[in-house]
Scaffold this active site. Structure first.
Site, PDB file in Angstrom:
ATOM      1  N   CYS A 136       0.886  -1.168   0.000  1.00  0.00           N
ATOM      2  CA  CYS A 136       0.000   0.000   0.000  1.00  0.00           C
ATOM      3  C   CYS A 136       0.920   1.213   0.000  1.00  0.00           C
ATOM      4  CB  CYS A 136      -0.837  -0.051   1.281  1.00  0.00           C
ATOM      5  SG  CYS A 136      -1.684   1.469   1.732  1.00  0.00           S
ATOM      6  N   HIS A 137       0.422   2.361  -0.472  1.00  0.00           N
ATOM      7  CA  HIS A 137       1.331   3.511  -0.534  1.00  0.00           C
ATOM      8  C   HIS A 137       1.833   3.927   0.848  1.00  0.00           C
ATOM      9  CE1 HIS A 137       2.770   6.420  -3.738  1.00  0.00           C
ATOM     10  NE2 HIS A 137       3.537   6.557  -2.680  1.00  0.00           N
ATOM     11  N   THR A 138       1.057   3.644   1.890  1.00  0.00           N
ATOM     12  CA  THR A 138       1.498   3.996   3.248  1.00  0.00           C
ATOM     13  C   THR A 138       2.834   3.302   3.587  1.00  0.00           C
ATOM     14  OG1 THR A 138      -0.844   4.159   3.823  1.00  0.00           O
ATOM     15  CG2 THR A 138       0.718   4.172   5.649  1.00  0.00           C
ATOM     16  N   HIS A 154       1.244  -4.063   5.951  1.00  0.00           N
ATOM     17  CA  HIS A 154       0.040  -4.082   6.794  1.00  0.00           C
ATOM     18  C   HIS A 154      -1.183  -4.613   6.076  1.00  0.00           C
ATOM     19  CE1 HIS A 154      -0.036  -0.260   4.666  1.00  0.00           C
ATOM     20  NE2 HIS A 154      -1.343  -0.292   4.780  1.00  0.00           N
ATOM     21  N   GLU A 155      -1.126  -4.776   4.746  1.00  0.00           N
ATOM     22  CA  GLU A 155      -2.287  -5.308   4.018  1.00  0.00           C
ATOM     23  C   GLU A 155      -2.000  -6.783   3.778  1.00  0.00           C
ATOM     24  OE1 GLU A 155      -4.096  -2.688   0.958  1.00  0.00           O
ATOM     25  OE2 GLU A 155      -3.816  -4.370  -0.390  1.00  0.00           O
ATOM     26  N   CYS A 186     -10.795  -3.096  20.374  1.00  0.00           N
ATOM     27  CA  CYS A 186     -10.693  -3.828  21.649  1.00  0.00           C
ATOM     28  C   CYS A 186     -12.064  -4.290  22.121  1.00  0.00           C
ATOM     29  CB  CYS A 186     -10.021  -2.956  22.707  1.00  0.00           C
ATOM     30  SG  CYS A 186     -11.084  -1.652  23.383  1.00  0.00           S
ATOM     31  N   CYS A 235     -13.610  -0.161  24.838  1.00  0.00           N
ATOM     32  CA  CYS A 235     -13.458   1.281  25.107  1.00  0.00           C
ATOM     33  C   CYS A 235     -14.693   2.049  24.616  1.00  0.00           C
ATOM     34  CB  CYS A 235     -12.199   1.808  24.425  1.00  0.00           C
ATOM     35  SG  CYS A 235     -12.333   1.913  22.640  1.00  0.00           S
ATOM     36  N   CYS A 292     -15.108   1.819  20.800  1.00  0.00           N
ATOM     37  CA  CYS A 292     -15.610   0.536  20.305  1.00  0.00           C
ATOM     38  C   CYS A 292     -17.081   0.345  20.661  1.00  0.00           C
ATOM     39  CB  CYS A 292     -14.765  -0.609  20.851  1.00  0.00           C
ATOM     40  SG  CYS A 292     -13.126  -0.692  20.092  1.00  0.00           S
ATOM     41  N   CYS A 322     -10.604   3.031  18.065  1.00  0.00           N
ATOM     42  CA  CYS A 322     -10.354   2.320  19.338  1.00  0.00           C
ATOM     43  C   CYS A 322      -9.276   3.023  20.163  1.00  0.00           C
ATOM     44  CB  CYS A 322      -9.924   0.888  19.025  1.00  0.00           C
ATOM     45  SG  CYS A 322      -9.418  -0.047  20.472  1.00  0.00           S
ATOM     46  N   ARG A 327      -5.985   1.995  18.162  1.00  0.00           N
ATOM     47  CA  ARG A 327      -6.102   2.815  16.954  1.00  0.00           C
ATOM     48  C   ARG A 327      -4.740   2.954  16.280  1.00  0.00           C
ATOM     49  NH1 ARG A 327      -7.473   8.904  18.781  1.00  0.00           N
ATOM     50  NH2 ARG A 327      -9.218   7.805  19.747  1.00  0.00           N
ATOM     51  N   CYS A 351      -6.655  -3.536   3.946  1.00  0.00           N
ATOM     52  CA  CYS A 351      -6.419  -2.084   3.982  1.00  0.00           C
ATOM     53  C   CYS A 351      -7.117  -1.404   2.809  1.00  0.00           C
ATOM     54  CB  CYS A 351      -4.935  -1.723   4.004  1.00  0.00           C
ATOM     55  SG  CYS A 351      -4.715   0.076   3.955  1.00  0.00           S
ATOM     56  N   ARG A 403      -2.868  -3.188  -7.082  1.00  0.00           N
ATOM     57  CA  ARG A 403      -2.264  -3.937  -5.983  1.00  0.00           C
ATOM     58  C   ARG A 403      -1.397  -5.077  -6.531  1.00  0.00           C
ATOM     59  NH1 ARG A 403      -2.573   0.010  -2.855  1.00  0.00           N
ATOM     60  NH2 ARG A 403      -3.601  -0.192  -0.832  1.00  0.00           N
TER      61      ARG A 403
HETATM   62  P1  NAD Z   1      -1.333   5.030  -5.013  1.00  0.00           P
HETATM   63  O1  NAD Z   1       0.027   5.595  -5.091  1.00  0.00           O
HETATM   64  O2  NAD Z   1      -1.581   3.712  -5.673  1.00  0.00           O
HETATM   65  O3  NAD Z   1      -2.397   6.080  -5.605  1.00  0.00           O
HETATM   66  C1  NAD Z   1      -2.321   7.457  -5.358  1.00  0.00           C
HETATM   67  C2  NAD Z   1      -2.714   8.202  -6.642  1.00  0.00           C
HETATM   68  O4  NAD Z   1      -2.798   9.611  -6.333  1.00  0.00           O
HETATM   69  C3  NAD Z   1      -1.707   8.059  -7.771  1.00  0.00           C
HETATM   70  O5  NAD Z   1      -2.371   7.603  -8.943  1.00  0.00           O
HETATM   71  C4  NAD Z   1      -1.143   9.474  -7.935  1.00  0.00           C
HETATM   72  O6  NAD Z   1      -0.809   9.788  -9.294  1.00  0.00           O
HETATM   73  C5  NAD Z   1      -2.299  10.342  -7.437  1.00  0.00           C
HETATM   74  N1  NAD Z   1      -1.919  11.678  -6.977  1.00  0.00           N
HETATM   75  C6  NAD Z   1      -0.847  12.025  -6.224  1.00  0.00           C
HETATM   76  N2  NAD Z   1      -0.854  13.360  -5.980  1.00  0.00           N
HETATM   77  C7  NAD Z   1      -1.964  13.863  -6.600  1.00  0.00           C
HETATM   78  C8  NAD Z   1      -2.524  15.170  -6.723  1.00  0.00           C
HETATM   79  N3  NAD Z   1      -1.950  16.237  -6.153  1.00  0.00           N
HETATM   80  N4  NAD Z   1      -3.673  15.316  -7.417  1.00  0.00           N
HETATM   81  C9  NAD Z   1      -4.279  14.243  -8.002  1.00  0.00           C
HETATM   82  N5  NAD Z   1      -3.781  12.981  -7.933  1.00  0.00           N
HETATM   83  C10 NAD Z   1      -2.634  12.799  -7.243  1.00  0.00           C
HETATM   84  O7  NAD Z   1      -1.702   4.946  -3.453  1.00  0.00           O
HETATM   85  P2  NAD Z   1      -2.820   4.072  -2.674  1.00  0.00           P
HETATM   86  O8  NAD Z   1      -2.180   2.831  -2.143  1.00  0.00           O
HETATM   87  O9  NAD Z   1      -4.059   3.991  -3.495  1.00  0.00           O
HETATM   88  O10 NAD Z   1      -3.054   5.017  -1.387  1.00  0.00           O
HETATM   89  C11 NAD Z   1      -3.650   6.296  -1.555  1.00  0.00           C
HETATM   90  C12 NAD Z   1      -3.518   7.120  -0.292  1.00  0.00           C
HETATM   91  O11 NAD Z   1      -4.330   6.567   0.752  1.00  0.00           O
HETATM   92  C13 NAD Z   1      -2.095   7.162   0.279  1.00  0.00           C
HETATM   93  O12 NAD Z   1      -1.876   8.473   0.781  1.00  0.00           O
HETATM   94  C14 NAD Z   1      -2.150   6.168   1.416  1.00  0.00           C
HETATM   95  O13 NAD Z   1      -1.160   6.436   2.407  1.00  0.00           O
HETATM   96  C15 NAD Z   1      -3.542   6.450   1.931  1.00  0.00           C
HETATM   97  N6  NAD Z   1      -4.150   5.413   2.785  1.00  0.00           N
HETATM   98  C16 NAD Z   1      -4.948   5.845   3.807  1.00  0.00           C
HETATM   99  C17 NAD Z   1      -5.598   4.933   4.625  1.00  0.00           C
HETATM  100  C18 NAD Z   1      -6.555   5.387   5.679  1.00  0.00           C
HETATM  101  O14 NAD Z   1      -7.046   4.544   6.444  1.00  0.00           O
HETATM  102  N7  NAD Z   1      -6.896   6.678   5.774  1.00  0.00           N
HETATM  103  C19 NAD Z   1      -5.398   3.568   4.406  1.00  0.00           C
HETATM  104  C20 NAD Z   1      -4.610   3.168   3.327  1.00  0.00           C
HETATM  105  C21 NAD Z   1      -3.998   4.092   2.524  1.00  0.00           C
HETATM  106 ZN    ZN Z   2      -2.619   0.660   3.674  1.00  0.00          ZN
END
Ligand code: NAD
Ligand code: ZN
Length: 345
Positions: free
Chosen positions: A13-15, A35-36, A65, A68, A71, A79, A83, A143, A338
Site C-alpha cells: 500500500c502507498h502507506t 500491513h495489508e 478492543c 473502550c 468501540c 479504538c 487505533r 487495507c 495492488r
Molecule cells: P497510489 O500511489 O496507488 O495512488 C495514489 C494516486 O494519487 C496516484 O495515482 C497518484 O498519481 C495520485 N496523486 C498524487 N498526488 C496527486 C494530486 N496532487 N492530485 C491528483 N492525484 C494525485 O496509493 P494508494 O495505495 O491507493 O493510497 C492512496 C492514499 O491513501 C495514500 O496516501 C495512502 O497512504 C492512503 N491510505 C490511507 C488509509 C486510511 O485509512 N486513511 C489507508 C490506506 C492508505
Molecule cells: Zn494501507
C-alpha cells in the site's frame, strides 16, 4: 492478548512506501513494514479466547478492543487502545519488539508487520473470516479496498444520482469510486496527475476525468464549471496536501462533503478560507473507511463471497516474497493497483 500469524499473502500500500522512504514520516529502523495481508493463526497467547490456531484471518492496522468508549459507540472506529499509531514500534503489553536479530530488536509497523513469514499481532487487530474466502484475494480488504470503499459508503454517503469526485486513482481511490458506483452516483469524476490511470478507472465506474496538469485554472474551478457549482461529494485518496485542499474547495456549497483519506506528510498544514465552512461545506476524514475491523470485516468478506464486490480487478500483479522490490518499483512508477506478494515462495 497476542497471536502469532503465518502470513500467506500480503500486498503493498502507498502507506508502506511513505514509511520506507522516511521523508514525510518519522523514521524508525530497523523495522518490518507491511500491513495489508491475509494469513492463518499459528498460535495464541494468554488471554486470547476468540481466536484459535488454524483460523483464517486478516490483520488490520487499526484495532478494535470492543471495550473502550469508541468501540462501544456506533459513531467511531478509533479504538482507544489499538487505533492506528505509526510511531509505535513495539507491542503494547510490555513495550518490547517480538522480532530480533543477534539480540537486537527489529521494530513493528502499524501493529501488523506483514512483510514477514510470521508476525505477532494484538488479538484486537485480527479479524476472523470465513475459511472459504480465498486469502490471495481478500488480502486487499485488510487495507486498500475497505479504506476507499468505506470512505465513500460509510462517510461521504453520496445520494443516488449525485456527482462524486475522486482525487487519486490508485487502489484506494478506485475502491472509493467503486463505492460511489454502488451508491448510485450518476457522475464519478476521477482526478489524477497520472493520465495513465484513466483507462483503468473506467472499469471502476469513473465516467469523466481531469488531469490538473492539463489545465491552467485550478482544478476546483474546472470541477465547478463541469458541475454547475461543485461536486456533491469529493473523496481524496492521494496523500497530497494540495489535493486535500482542492477536494474541500471542489464541493458544492450548501451540501457538499469532502472526505480525506490520504496519509499526509508529517509537517502538512491544511489552509483554506473559512468562508467554505460558513457556506456549509463539510470536511471529514477517516481511517479504514470507518469500518470496525473485527465487527465489520467478516461481513465485507461475506459480501465478496456472495459476488457483490469485485476484488479481482484491484489485483494487477503478483510476485514471490523474494521479488518484493518489484512491488515497490511498480508503486513508485504509478503502474498497476495492488501487487500481491506470495509469502510461501
Ligand atoms: P497510489 O500511489 O496507488 O495512488 C495514489 C494516486 O494519487 C496516484 O495515482 C497518484 O498519481 C495520485 N496523486 C498524487 N498526488 C496527486 C494530486 N496532487 N492530485 C491528483 N492525484 C494525485 O496509493 P494508494 O495505495 O491507493 O493510497 C492512496 C492514499 O491513501 C495514500 O496516501 C495512502 O497512504 C492512503 N491510505 C490511507 C488509509 C486510511 O485509512 N486513511 C489507508 C490506506 C492508505
Ligand atoms: Zn494501507
Amino acid at each position: 492478548m497476542e497471536v502469532r500469524l503465518k502470513i500467506l499473502y500480503t500486498s503493498l500500500c502507498h502507506t508502506d512506501v511513505y514509511f520506507w522512504e522516511a521523508k514525510g514520516q518519522t523514521p524508525v529502523f530497523p523495522r518490518i513494514l507491511g500491513h495489508e495481508a491475509a494469513g492463518i493463526v499459528e498460535s495464541v497467547g494468554e488471554g486470547v479466547t476468540e481466536l484459535a490456531p488454524g483460523d483464517h484471518v486478516l490483520p488490520v492496522f487499526t484495532g478494535e478492543c470492543k471495550e473502550c468508549a469508541h468501540c462501544k459507540s456506533e459513531e467511531s472506529n478509533m479504538c482507544e487502545l489499538l487505533r492506528i499509531n505509526p510511531d509505535r514500534k513495539v507491542m503494547i503489553s510490555d513495550g518490547q519488539a517480538r522480532f530480533s536479530v543477534n539480540g537486537q530488536p527489529i521494530y513493528h509497523f502499524l501493529g501488523t508487520s506483514t512483510f514477514s513469514e510470521y508476525t505477532v499481532v494484538h488479538a484486537g487487530c485480527v479479524a476472523k473470516i470465513n475459511p472459504e474466502a480465498p486469502l490471495d484475494k481478500v488480502c486487499v480488504l485488510s487495507c486498500g479496498f475497505c479504506t476507499g470503499f468505506g470512505a465513500t459508503v460509510n462517510v461521504a454517503k453520496p445520494k443516488k444520482g449525485s456527482t462524486v469526485a475522486i482525487f487519486g486513482l490508485g487502489a484506494v481511490g478506485l475502491s472509493a469510486a467503486e463505492g460511489a458506483r454502488v451508491a448510485g452516483a450518476s457522475r464519478i469524476i476521477g482526478v489524477d496527475l497520472n493520465s495513465n490511470r484513466f483507462e483503468t478507472a473506467k472499469k471502476f465506474g469513473c465516467t469523466e476525468f481531469v488531469n490538473p496538469l492539463e489545465h491552467t485554472k485550478p482544478v476546483q474551478e474546472v470541477l465547478a464549471e463541469m458541475t454547475n457549482g461543485g461536486v456533491d461529494r469529493a473523496v481524496e485518496c492521494t496523500g497530497n496536501i494540495n489535493a486535500m485542499i482542492q477536494a474541500l474547495e471542489s464541493v458544492h456549497d450548501g451540501w457538499g462533503v469532502a472526505v480525506l483519506v490520504g496519509v499526509p506528510h508529517k509537517d502538512a498544514e491544511f489552509k483554506t478560507h473559512p468562508i467554505h465552512f460558513l457556506n456549509e461545506k463539510t470536511l471529514k476524514g477517516t481511517f479504514y473507511g470507518h469500518y470496525k475491523p473485527r465487527t465489520d470485516l467478516p461481513v465485507v468478506v461475506e459480501q465478496y463471497l456472495k459476488g457483490e464486490l469485485e476484488l479481482e480487478k484491484f489485483i494487477t500483479h503478483s510476485v514471490s516474497f523474494s521479488e518484493i522490490n518489484k512491488a515497490f518499483d511498480l508503486m513508485l512508477a504509478g503502474q498497476g493497483l495492488r501487487c500481491i506478494i506470495r509469502m510461501d515462495e
